[in-house]
Design an enzyme around this catalytic site. Structure first.
Site, PDB file in Angstrom:
ATOM      1  CB  SER A 202      -0.934  -0.005   1.218  1.00  0.00           C
ATOM      2  OG  SER A 202      -1.779  -1.129   1.194  1.00  0.00           O
ATOM      3  CG  HIS A 254      -2.135   3.751   3.499  1.00  0.00           C
ATOM      4  ND1 HIS A 254      -3.456   3.543   3.819  1.00  0.00           N
ATOM      5  CD2 HIS A 254      -1.636   2.534   3.183  1.00  0.00           C
ATOM      6  CE1 HIS A 254      -3.746   2.262   3.691  1.00  0.00           C
ATOM      7  NE2 HIS A 254      -2.655   1.625   3.315  1.00  0.00           N
TER       8      HIS A 254
END
Length: 395
Positions: A202, A254
């Site tokens: 991610s 993230h």
């Protein structure tokens, strides 16, 4: 030898009649030839310029290779996991898959391996990175995934976003953005999350999204619908970061990947201006336009600022990490960036300790973080079995 006309007519029985004008009829003059108007001299043929795109288009392959590598690593992880043999409590999901069966859903709802297997395969564990000097986990963790659901979501996003970028900028730049952004996401995660392991691509994916945003900004004058594109990208980023506040999602990875990719886009995705490209397209015989600079001044400024911030940021983060720096001690509210507690779920960031006591005919486990304990009829339990049972009991 040619025959006389009379002999030829007799032999062929062909009668040729020639009509002559009578003497009492005026003889019309022969028709005048058509007048030819003077035409201007034709201009020399204009040199043909073959049409071509302003920027080179690349054939994508590195994104597909990265997706295939993640799938292959997941299959190897499931093979090593071997739930039917290692899970003492039983209850493996999809047992018909044999050795590739998933851990019980109460332990891993994403249909994947155990935490112990992920740790063995190279998941990010801060204690092992700092105290065990296993810095390679900052790279290996981005190739691991917690389950089939996790893998499918990440790979679909990678293909959807990455192929378009690779067609525009080539495999070298996209590969560097992917790897460096993933590394930046791992650094950010390691500085804030101390009590659990972290896996997934991610951070690298958010790096690609961040690079799209900076590419739009640094090449602002080249786009037509720039405002619409900017608003769309910001909306996508906000929605994905909002989903990161759910439990079991590492939103710090993230954020770290997004910041890294945003800065990398200014460095790797700078484009020449149209005026500079058009210099080589002027047809022969036409006045060439004045020489233009390849890039604009603001592009150079953004490139330099981003490069400096990347070097300084990564250097400081690496030094702080290996000195055992815990960012949560200096930022009391930062943990809300990764998980916001509600009535439906809790965010327990404190470490959970699991203690095992081996009896002659049983194994007793005590989960101190939750205050629960359980006894299993297992003799001479291995460390892998203890880890799996602790994950089930304390999850």
């Amino acid at each position: 030898m040619a025959k006389p006309a009379a002999v030829a007519a007799e032999d062929e029985d062909v009668q040729v009649l020639v009509e002559r004008p009578r003497s009492d009829q005026p003889t019309s003059p022969p028709p005048a030839p058509p007048r030819q108007t003077a035409r201007p001299a034709a201009a020399p043929p204009h040199p043909r310029v073959r049409a071509r795109p302003y920027y080179r288009r690349y054939s994508p392959w590195i994104v597909s290779a990265a997706a295939a590598a993640c799938v292959a690593v997941f299959l190897v992880t499931m093979y090593v996991n071997d739930c039917p043999r290692r899970s003492a409590g039983g209850g493996c999901a999809a047992r018909f898959l044999g050795r590739f069966a998933f851990q019980p859903l109460r332990e891993n709802p994403l249909l994947g391996p155990s935490s112990a297997t992920l740790l063995k395969m190279g998941a990010l564990d801060v204690s092992k990175v700092v105290h065990g000097r296993q810095g390679w986990r900052l790279i290996t963790c981005m190739w691991l995934h917690a389950g089939v659901v996790h893998l499918l979501i990440n790979m679909l996003c990678l293909i959807f976003i990455g192929i378009r970028l690779e067609q525009e900028f080539g495999f070298v730049r996209i590969g560097l953005v992917y790897l460096i952004s993933g590394f930046g996401g791992s650094l950010m995660s390691a500085l804030f999350i101390r009590s659990s392991i972290s896996v997934g691509a991610s951070g690298a994916l958010f790096g690609l999204i961040g690079s799209m945003l900076s590419e739009l900004i640094t090449n602002w004058s080249l786009y037509a619908n720039k405002v619409a594109a900017l608003l769309t990208l910001i909306f996508v980023i906000v929605v994905n970061l909002a989903l990161g506040i759910l439990p079991r999602v590492d939103n710090f990875a993230h954020i770290g990947g997004l910041i890294s990719g945003f800065l990398l886009g200014f460095v790797f995705f700078i484009r020449p201006q149209f005026a500079w490209l058009n210099q080589g397209r002027t047809p022969a015989g036409e006045q060439a336009s004045p020489v233009k600079r390849k890039h604009k001044t603001y592009q150079y400024i953004l490139w330099l600022a981003a490069a400096v911030l990347l070097i300084v940021g990564f250097t400081v983060a690496i030094v702080l990490l290996f000195r055992g720096y815990n960012a949560n001690e200096h930022c009391s509210w930062c943990h809300y960036l990764s998980c916001v507690p509600t009535k439906r779920w809790k965010c327990n960031s404190s470490p959970t300790m699991c203690t095992g006591i081996q009896q002659p005919n049983s194994l007793e486990l005590i989960c101190e973080g939750r205050g629960v304990n359980k006894t299993y009829p297992i003799q001479d339990a291995t460390q892998a079995q203890i880890n799996d049972l602790c994950n089930q009991l304390c999850s």
